[in-house]
Design an enzyme around this catalytic site. Structure first.
Site, PDB file in Angstrom:
ATOM      1  N   GLY A 106       5.768  24.431 106.426  1.00  0.00           N
ATOM      2  CA  GLY A 106       4.774  25.175 105.657  1.00  0.00           C
ATOM      3  C   GLY A 106       4.065  26.260 106.442  1.00  0.00           C
ATOM      4  CB  VAL A 107       2.962  26.682 109.652  1.00  0.00           C
ATOM      5  CG1 VAL A 107       1.920  25.757 109.010  1.00  0.00           C
ATOM      6  CG2 VAL A 107       3.868  25.886 110.580  1.00  0.00           C
ATOM      7  CB  THR A 159       6.908  29.975 106.147  1.00  0.00           C
ATOM      8  OG1 THR A 159       7.748  30.182 104.998  1.00  0.00           O
ATOM      9  CG2 THR A 159       5.681  30.845 106.037  1.00  0.00           C
ATOM     10  CG  ASP A 160       8.631  26.017 109.933  1.00  0.00           C
ATOM     11  OD1 ASP A 160       7.762  25.436 109.253  1.00  0.00           O
ATOM     12  OD2 ASP A 160       8.532  26.148 111.159  1.00  0.00           O
ATOM     13  CB  ALA A 161      10.947  22.843 105.826  1.00  0.00           C
TER      14      ALA A 161
END
Lengths: 169, 169, 169, 169
Positions: free
Chosen positions: A31-32, A27-29
């Site tokens: 949220g996905v 995931t990344d910042a």
């Protein structure tokens, strides 16, 4: 491994399916799952499909006589995926030329709802294609798809329908 | 930041350029940059081009009012890249619709040879495109490209020629 | 989820075990798993152990009321791991304070040899520890380990022996 | 490259400093840099310090005569880092034995505030150590630290004070 006679195992038109839980590191910042990691997950599924066809994945990728690098990729991202989600990736390889194949990936999220009676729904989250070219690493030139990879193509390969779908993208 | 009048700063047709050294973590057991990491490096270049246009990258990507996810990507991989290599990425964004833009990336390897007089040659290693759609996160519907992103499009945006190149791929 | 009465399920002292195939994206140009990815694989095992204890991993990691960040990690790398290798990760969590726990990871490679009669041997490839502190995200201060995490600690938690092993490192 | 006479370039006690912007791909769904990626960023800084000492990083890491794998790592995570943040990593290598060295990393966030007169403050976000052992890849046994790595150790190496700090962790 021997060449499989056609009447024993005809092309099944059933794609190989790889199951995977989305991990925190995917995931990344926002949220996905980070977009490039979706292609990594597809490649994992490709590796698993090779292994399921009896191919030694370590030898296949690491300094082989015939290297089969990816020369092209496309991807469509339909739905975000979240940490903890279960995804299924259908892998459908297809010969294009005697030195070239493509792999189609369809990634589905799996959602379970309901109480006593569970209802399982699958929804398309991403679709990707990769194109692969066989290179003789000593001669540095194109070469034929190796025999074990031809068997993998037969085992999990799609019909013309799959290719048509590609053209519609 | 104000809207730039066209006569002061016409579209420069100069793409934004991002320089990056290939790191060990970018590579895989075939000894070269892992294919999906090439898309990650393109995204880094995209982030740098946004920052260079005065956009706060942290706010841009992390839970904004208007999210601009990637809905499609394509990539062509021409030449392998190795640990320690210097690469340059040209970033050329282009508006497609009032809610949509694409970004073209061209990645060049830089090779230095010669003794007293150095000769620097650049060679295309990869080319990629990403398509981005603006989403109002509250309304969960398409919305207009925000003003600061429009300025970024004007600052680094290409001409029709770039788009034609895309169509030839 | 209810609190488990001790006589029904006493602490098993059996660590949680996570199985994983080493993927191409885990490796680097030295042909083996990149060192930091070994910690990522341990974190995957941690996530799987939480899910196996009934914890919603998505909610656990993403903007929870009580965040439990890693404040410290150590790792020992004994044996290289290669693309295609099967690894098993034993996960043994342990409470340290009422706001703090650590997780011990032991990663084993699995090697299968022999003809008719297969011989399976496991060998330690890496060992790691992570320390986690519970933070009330609103108050920005230490807080107690939440009830569901306490149950996870009881379910997979080690005995004093494990902690002693830690001290010897 | 020749051996540098000590009076020309005495150990500077100045660590090598690497600057890096936190990228979206470094982050996870908690909105901050994923813990294992902090070790990757430290490794990037290590690579940059080797290159700055004239070492060919590609040859150094990829199938060399003397491999220098990481056998141990520790890390302390003090402050979260966010997408777009500028970080500085100080790299301080130190010889431990004739076949072994360690590298200390201190990662600082850089914050700029104020209007006319800018105020720049740096704050420690993470600290890490890696231990490296020199292996003769043909003989599969420990060997001496190579000459070019010894020069790197002299160029960026710390004093005993750094080692003491390590012991206090």
């Amino acid at each position: 491994m021997q060449c499989l006679p056609l009447f024993v195992e005809p092309p099944s038109n059933m794609p190989f399916t790889y199951e995977r839980t989305i991990r925190f590191s995917d995931t990344d910042a926002a949220g996905v799952v980070y977009f490039a990691n979706i292609l990594s997950i597809c490649h994992e599924a490709y590796e698993a499909s090779l292994a399921a066809a009896g191919i030694n994945v370590g030898q296949f990728f690491c300094y082989p006589k015939i290297a089969i690098p990816i020369t092209h990729s496309t991807a469509d991202f339909m739905q975000p995926m979240f940490c903890g989600d279960l995804v299924k990736v259908h892998v459908t390889p297809k010969e294009i030329k005697d030195s070239e194949y493509e792999v189609a990936f369809e990634m589905f999220g799996v959602s379970v709802s309901g109480g006593e009676v569970k209802e399982v729904t699958e929804f398309l989250t991403a679709r990707a294609f990769t194109k692969h070219v066989c290179i003789d690493t000593a001669a540095r030139s194109r070469t034929f798809i190796p025999a074990d990879v031809m068997r993998w193509l037969q085992q999990w390969g799609g019909t013309g329908a799959t290719r048509d779908m590609d053209l519609l993208l």
